[in-house]
Motif scaffolding. Structure first.
Motif, PDB file in Angstrom:
ATOM      1  N   PHE A   3     -67.280  25.692 -11.962  1.00 21.03           N
ATOM      2  CA  PHE A   3     -68.396  25.385 -11.894  1.00 21.03           C
ATOM      3  C   PHE A   3     -69.033  24.614 -13.543  1.00 21.03           C
ATOM      4  CE2 PHE A   3     -72.622  26.364 -12.468  1.00 21.03           C
ATOM      5  CZ  PHE A   3     -72.767  27.086 -11.686  1.00 21.03           C
ATOM      6  N   ALA A   4     -69.551  23.617 -12.864  1.00 23.18           N
ATOM      7  CA  ALA A   4     -70.773  22.161 -13.389  1.00 23.18           C
ATOM      8  C   ALA A   4     -71.814  22.450 -12.390  1.00 23.18           C
ATOM      9  CB  ALA A   4     -70.074  21.116 -13.669  1.00 23.18           C
ATOM     10  N   ASN A   5     -72.735  21.977 -14.408  1.00 19.03           N
ATOM     11  CA  ASN A   5     -73.953  22.193 -13.879  1.00 19.03           C
ATOM     12  C   ASN A   5     -74.575  21.584 -14.483  1.00 19.03           C
ATOM     13  OD1 ASN A   5     -76.992  23.478 -14.140  1.00 19.03           O
ATOM     14  ND2 ASN A   5     -76.458  25.308 -14.100  1.00 19.03           N
ATOM     15  N   ASP A  27     -63.948  15.966  -8.830  1.00 19.46           N
ATOM     16  CA  ASP A  27     -62.480  14.768  -9.001  1.00 19.46           C
ATOM     17  C   ASP A  27     -62.087  15.147 -10.564  1.00 19.46           C
ATOM     18  OD1 ASP A  27     -62.228  13.656  -6.802  1.00 19.46           O
ATOM     19  OD2 ASP A  27     -63.118  11.538  -7.038  1.00 19.46           O
ATOM     20  N   LEU A  28     -62.841  15.136 -11.760  1.00 11.44           N
ATOM     21  CA  LEU A  28     -61.815  15.815 -12.985  1.00 11.44           C
ATOM     22  C   LEU A  28     -62.308  17.155 -13.024  1.00 11.44           C
ATOM     23  CD1 LEU A  28     -62.131  14.631 -15.551  1.00 11.44           C
ATOM     24  CD2 LEU A  28     -64.453  15.648 -15.714  1.00 11.44           C
ATOM     25  N   LEU A  29     -62.686  17.634 -12.091  1.00 13.88           N
ATOM     26  CA  LEU A  29     -62.536  19.156 -12.054  1.00 13.88           C
ATOM     27  C   LEU A  29     -60.283  19.901 -11.438  1.00 13.88           C
ATOM     28  CD1 LEU A  29     -65.377  21.105 -11.898  1.00 13.88           C
ATOM     29  CD2 LEU A  29     -64.029  20.936 -13.640  1.00 13.88           C
ATOM     30  N   VAL A  30     -60.270  19.121 -10.474  1.00 12.52           N
ATOM     31  CA  VAL A  30     -59.327  18.794  -9.465  1.00 12.52           C
ATOM     32  C   VAL A  30     -58.426  18.127 -10.422  1.00 12.52           C
ATOM     33  CG1 VAL A  30     -57.486  17.642  -7.527  1.00 12.52           C
ATOM     34  CG2 VAL A  30     -60.480  19.017  -7.323  1.00 12.52           C
ATOM     35  N   SER A  31     -58.368  17.048 -11.352  1.00 13.24           N
ATOM     36  CA  SER A  31     -57.339  16.394 -11.967  1.00 13.24           C
ATOM     37  C   SER A  31     -56.913  17.747 -13.479  1.00 13.24           C
ATOM     38  CB  SER A  31     -57.942  15.621 -13.007  1.00 13.24           C
ATOM     39  OG  SER A  31     -59.023  15.381 -14.113  1.00 13.24           O
ATOM     40  N   PHE A  32     -58.214  18.776 -14.088  1.00 13.32           N
ATOM     41  CA  PHE A  32     -57.199  19.690 -14.793  1.00 13.32           C
ATOM     42  C   PHE A  32     -56.352  20.525 -13.742  1.00 13.32           C
ATOM     43  CE2 PHE A  32     -60.498  17.671 -17.977  1.00 13.32           C
ATOM     44  CZ  PHE A  32     -59.491  17.427 -18.828  1.00 13.32           C
ATOM     45  N   ILE A  36     -55.977  22.959  -5.490  1.00 15.00           N
ATOM     46  CA  ILE A  36     -55.975  24.127  -4.890  1.00 15.00           C
ATOM     47  C   ILE A  36     -57.729  24.548  -5.554  1.00 15.00           C
ATOM     48  CG2 ILE A  36     -55.737  25.900  -7.137  1.00 15.00           C
ATOM     49  CD1 ILE A  36     -54.117  26.682  -3.628  1.00 15.00           C
ATOM     50  N   VAL A  37     -57.758  23.828  -6.607  1.00 15.72           N
ATOM     51  CA  VAL A  37     -59.679  24.114  -6.393  1.00 15.72           C
ATOM     52  C   VAL A  37     -60.441  23.224  -5.649  1.00 15.72           C
ATOM     53  CG1 VAL A  37     -58.678  25.481  -9.116  1.00 15.72           C
ATOM     54  CG2 VAL A  37     -60.063  22.912  -8.397  1.00 15.72           C
ATOM     55  N   ARG A  38     -59.972  21.979  -5.297  1.00 16.44           N
ATOM     56  CA  ARG A  38     -61.319  21.714  -4.261  1.00 16.44           C
ATOM     57  C   ARG A  38     -62.061  22.252  -3.234  1.00 16.44           C
ATOM     58  NH1 ARG A  38     -61.671  15.933  -4.178  1.00 16.44           N
ATOM     59  NH2 ARG A  38     -59.993  15.869  -5.292  1.00 16.44           N
ATOM     60  N   PRO A  39     -61.790  23.045  -2.868  1.00 13.85           N
ATOM     61  CA  PRO A  39     -62.421  23.577  -1.615  1.00 13.85           C
ATOM     62  C   PRO A  39     -63.820  24.599  -2.076  1.00 13.85           C
ATOM     63  CG  PRO A  39     -60.848  23.966  -0.988  1.00 13.85           C
ATOM     64  CD  PRO A  39     -60.008  23.630  -2.114  1.00 13.85           C
ATOM     65  N   ASN A  40     -63.604  25.270  -3.507  1.00 12.18           N
ATOM     66  CA  ASN A  40     -63.903  26.310  -4.246  1.00 12.18           C
ATOM     67  C   ASN A  40     -64.517  25.635  -5.578  1.00 12.18           C
ATOM     68  OD1 ASN A  40     -63.607  28.221  -2.360  1.00 12.18           O
ATOM     69  ND2 ASN A  40     -61.259  28.108  -3.861  1.00 12.18           N
TER      70      ASN A  40
END
Length: 70
Positions: A3-5, A27-32, A36-40
């Protein structure tokens, strides 16, 4: 679920810029964490009205020339 705010001055970014910020943050969060986390992944862009934020006793407002046009 990542979650990013972001809290930004109202009208600081156009709709297209907010969309780009959301895509790049995802994309940044998926790179970490991996695909698997993209849809959520949740990215929230909150716009704060002029005068609703400040620092060191100074209340901020955005000059018209810095406002994004949609």
């Amino acid at each position: 679920m990542p979650f990013a705010n972001y809290k930004l001055p109202e009208a600081a970014l156009s709709t297209a810029q907010k969309e780009e910020l959301i895509h790049k943050t995802t994309d940044l969060l998926v790179s970490f964490f991996g695909e698997i986390v993209r849809p959520n992944t949740m990215v929230l862009v909150e716009e704060i009205k002029d005068g609703g934020y400040g620092r060191a006793d100074e209340v901020f407002t955005i000059p018209p020339e810095y406002r994004a046009g949609d």
